[in-house]
Design a protein around this motif. Structure first.
Motif, mmCIF file in Angstrom:
data_model
loop_
_atom_site.group_PDB
_atom_site.id
_atom_site.type_symbol
_atom_site.label_atom_id
_atom_site.label_comp_id
_atom_site.label_asym_id
_atom_site.label_seq_id
_atom_site.Cartn_x
_atom_site.Cartn_y
_atom_site.Cartn_z
ATOM 1 N N ASN A 138 5.544 -11.362 1.354
ATOM 2 C CA ASN A 138 4.629 -10.803 2.340
ATOM 3 C C ASN A 138 3.403 -10.317 1.559
ATOM 4 O OD1 ASN A 138 3.222 -8.909 4.017
ATOM 5 N ND2 ASN A 138 4.998 -8.947 5.387
ATOM 6 N N TYR A 139 2.360 -11.126 1.582
ATOM 7 C CA TYR A 139 1.170 -10.837 0.779
ATOM 8 C C TYR A 139 0.493 -9.539 1.207
ATOM 9 C CZ TYR A 139 1.861 -15.484 -1.067
ATOM 10 O OH TYR A 139 2.408 -16.585 -1.676
ATOM 11 N N ASP A 140 0.474 -9.261 2.492
ATOM 12 C CA ASP A 140 -0.128 -8.004 2.954
ATOM 13 C C ASP A 140 0.621 -6.804 2.385
ATOM 14 O OD1 ASP A 140 -2.090 -9.323 4.420
ATOM 15 O OD2 ASP A 140 -0.929 -9.258 6.292
ATOM 16 N N ASP A 141 1.951 -6.880 2.411
ATOM 17 C CA ASP A 141 2.736 -5.762 1.867
ATOM 18 C C ASP A 141 2.502 -5.609 0.367
ATOM 19 O OD1 ASP A 141 3.708 -5.287 4.382
ATOM 20 O OD2 ASP A 141 5.711 -6.122 4.004
ATOM 21 N N PHE A 142 2.511 -6.717 -0.363
ATOM 22 C CA PHE A 142 2.271 -6.621 -1.802
ATOM 23 C C PHE A 142 0.860 -6.113 -2.094
ATOM 24 C CE2 PHE A 142 6.237 -8.741 -2.710
ATOM 25 C CZ PHE A 142 6.575 -8.234 -3.957
ATOM 26 N N ASN A 143 -0.102 -6.550 -1.309
ATOM 27 C CA ASN A 143 -1.465 -6.037 -1.499
ATOM 28 C C ASN A 143 -1.525 -4.538 -1.231
ATOM 29 O OD1 ASN A 143 -2.573 -8.479 -2.326
ATOM 30 N ND2 ASN A 143 -3.052 -9.104 -0.235
ATOM 31 N N ASN A 144 -0.773 -4.058 -0.239
ATOM 32 C CA ASN A 144 -0.704 -2.619 0.010
ATOM 33 C C ASN A 144 -0.030 -1.884 -1.144
ATOM 34 O OD1 ASN A 144 -2.100 -2.480 2.441
ATOM 35 N ND2 ASN A 144 -0.266 -2.858 3.666
ATOM 36 N N MET A 145 1.030 -2.465 -1.687
ATOM 37 C CA MET A 145 1.699 -1.837 -2.833
ATOM 38 C C MET A 145 0.741 -1.739 -4.020
ATOM 39 S SD MET A 145 5.412 -3.715 -2.687
ATOM 40 C CE MET A 145 5.937 -4.297 -1.084
ATOM 41 N N ILE A 146 0.011 -2.809 -4.274
ATOM 42 C CA ILE A 146 -0.954 -2.819 -5.373
ATOM 43 C C ILE A 146 -2.067 -1.808 -5.111
ATOM 44 C CG2 ILE A 146 -2.720 -4.220 -6.538
ATOM 45 C CD1 ILE A 146 -0.759 -6.648 -6.076
ATOM 46 N N ASP A 147 -2.536 -1.751 -3.882
ATOM 47 C CA ASP A 147 -3.572 -0.784 -3.513
ATOM 48 C C ASP A 147 -3.065 0.640 -3.736
ATOM 49 O OD1 ASP A 147 -6.124 -0.010 -2.379
ATOM 50 O OD2 ASP A 147 -5.047 0.459 -0.522
ATOM 51 N N PHE A 148 -1.834 0.928 -3.328
ATOM 52 C CA PHE A 148 -1.233 2.246 -3.539
ATOM 53 C C PHE A 148 -1.204 2.580 -5.033
ATOM 54 C CE2 PHE A 148 2.262 5.074 -4.482
ATOM 55 C CZ PHE A 148 2.237 6.025 -3.474
ATOM 56 N N VAL A 149 -0.746 1.621 -5.820
ATOM 57 C CA VAL A 149 -0.652 1.850 -7.265
ATOM 58 C C VAL A 149 -2.042 2.095 -7.856
ATOM 59 C CG1 VAL A 149 -0.153 0.729 -9.480
ATOM 60 C CG2 VAL A 149 1.525 0.640 -7.614
ATOM 61 N N ARG A 150 -2.987 1.260 -7.517
ATOM 62 C CA ARG A 150 -4.319 1.380 -8.122
ATOM 63 C C ARG A 150 -5.077 2.620 -7.652
ATOM 64 N NH1 ARG A 150 -5.970 -5.028 -8.031
ATOM 65 N NH2 ARG A 150 -5.093 -5.479 -10.093
ATOM 66 N N LYS A 151 -4.964 2.949 -6.377
ATOM 67 C CA LYS A 151 -5.792 4.038 -5.853
ATOM 68 C C LYS A 151 -5.078 5.387 -5.817
ATOM 69 C CE LYS A 151 -9.255 1.213 -4.135
ATOM 70 N NZ LYS A 151 -8.930 0.265 -3.098
ATOM 71 N N TYR A 152 -3.776 5.384 -5.503
ATOM 72 C CA TYR A 152 -3.054 6.652 -5.435
ATOM 73 C C TYR A 152 -2.445 6.991 -6.805
ATOM 74 C CZ TYR A 152 0.125 10.361 -3.982
ATOM 75 O OH TYR A 152 0.792 11.573 -3.876
ATOM 76 N N ALA A 153 -1.625 6.091 -7.329
ATOM 77 C CA ALA A 153 -0.947 6.389 -8.597
ATOM 78 C C ALA A 153 -1.936 6.433 -9.761
ATOM 79 C CB ALA A 153 0.144 5.358 -8.876
ATOM 80 N N ASP A 154 -2.859 5.483 -9.798
ATOM 81 C CA ASP A 154 -3.756 5.404 -10.957
ATOM 82 C C ASP A 154 -5.018 6.249 -10.764
ATOM 83 O OD1 ASP A 154 -4.442 4.622 -13.536
ATOM 84 O OD2 ASP A 154 -5.380 2.765 -12.890
ATOM 85 N N ALA A 155 -5.874 5.882 -9.839
ATOM 86 C CA ALA A 155 -7.151 6.599 -9.702
ATOM 87 C C ALA A 155 -6.944 8.064 -9.314
ATOM 88 C CB ALA A 155 -8.037 5.898 -8.677
ATOM 89 N N HIS A 156 -6.068 8.314 -8.355
ATOM 90 C CA HIS A 156 -5.886 9.686 -7.872
ATOM 91 C C HIS A 156 -5.017 10.505 -8.826
ATOM 92 C CE1 HIS A 156 -5.769 12.894 -4.923
ATOM 93 N NE2 HIS A 156 -4.459 12.929 -5.049
ATOM 94 N N HIS A 157 -3.792 10.055 -9.049
ATOM 95 C CA HIS A 157 -2.851 10.827 -9.869
ATOM 96 C C HIS A 157 -3.218 10.781 -11.356
ATOM 97 C CE1 HIS A 157 0.853 12.527 -11.376
ATOM 98 N NE2 HIS A 157 0.965 11.463 -12.163
ATOM 99 N N HIS A 158 -3.299 9.579 -11.921
ATOM 100 C CA HIS A 158 -3.651 9.475 -13.340
ATOM 101 C C HIS A 158 -5.048 10.022 -13.593
ATOM 102 C CE1 HIS A 158 -0.599 5.962 -13.968
ATOM 103 N NE2 HIS A 158 -0.007 7.135 -13.964
ATOM 104 N N GLY A 159 -5.908 9.949 -12.575
ATOM 105 C CA GLY A 159 -7.241 10.518 -12.715
ATOM 106 C C GLY A 159 -7.188 11.990 -13.071
ATOM 107 N N LYS A 160 -6.360 12.745 -12.378
ATOM 108 C CA LYS A 160 -6.217 14.183 -12.684
ATOM 109 C C LYS A 160 -5.616 14.381 -14.072
ATOM 110 C CE LYS A 160 -4.035 15.507 -8.884
ATOM 111 N NZ LYS A 160 -4.146 14.516 -7.825
#
Length: 185
Positions: free
Chosen positions: A35-57
């Motif tokens: 499911n490409y939409d789901d995988f794209n959402n997972m990647i988006d979560f990782v890049r924007k929430y886990a990486d940019a948001h969390h790792h950013g702090k």
């Protein structure tokens, strides 16, 4: 909530997403379609929430001060440990994105790369989170001067408030909950 408590709470959300990633990979392994939409959402979560948001702090505030104020041990722990693992995570996400593109364009064998990069990321981040929660954060809190920790807390709170105005936390937690309903129900 201080900055470390907030980061531990974010780790809990990231670990929840890693369970979704594993289930999505299990689905592929069992012959299901990607499911490409789901995988794209997972990647988006990782890049924007886990990486940019969390790792950013982590990178802008806590880790920066640990590198500057905790001598060679702090420098090595952050530069040669935590930051390297953050970069490995980014590499896994880039490779996962490329593998998804190849599968979408007909390269069935690249499903192996989808699974290996997604699971590699999940394994890396699970170990990484355990190290941060059990050792790195405690080392920082126990060894950084109180005024430095107060400044980290203040900057993290400002960062968090700005993200909240943009709806970042709500957007990604809603996304996580929707994916959990689909993959973990």
């Amino acid at each position: 909530m201080n900055s470390v408590e907030l980061m531990v709470k974010e780790h809990d959300n990231i670990l929840r997403m890693l369970k979704v990633v594993r289930k999505a990979c299990m689905n592929i392994l069992n012959g299901g379609e990607i499911n490409y939409d789901d995988f794209n959402n997972m990647i988006d979560f990782v890049r924007k929430y886990a990486d940019a948001h969390h790792h950013g702090k982590e990178e802008k505030f806590l880790f920066k001060e640990m590198q500057l104020k905790l001598g060679k041990l702090g420098e090595n722990l952050i530069t040669h440990g935590m930051l390297v693992e953050h970069d490995y995570g980014r590499l896994y996400m880039n490779d996962l994105t490329e593998a998804l593109h190849r599968v979408k364009n007909g390269d069935e064998e690249s499903k192996l790369d989808v699974i290996s990069n997604a699971i590699g990321y999940a394994s890396l981040l699970t170990r990484h989170i355990n190290k941060e929660n059990d050792a790195v954060y405690k080392f920082g809190e126990n060894n950084l001067p109180a005024d430095v920790m107060e400044e980290i807390n203040k900057k993290s709170e400002e960062f968090e408030n700005e993200a909240e105005k943009q709806g970042i936390q709500k957007h990604y937690i809603d996304m996580l909950e929707n994916l959990e309903k689909k993959y973990l129900a």
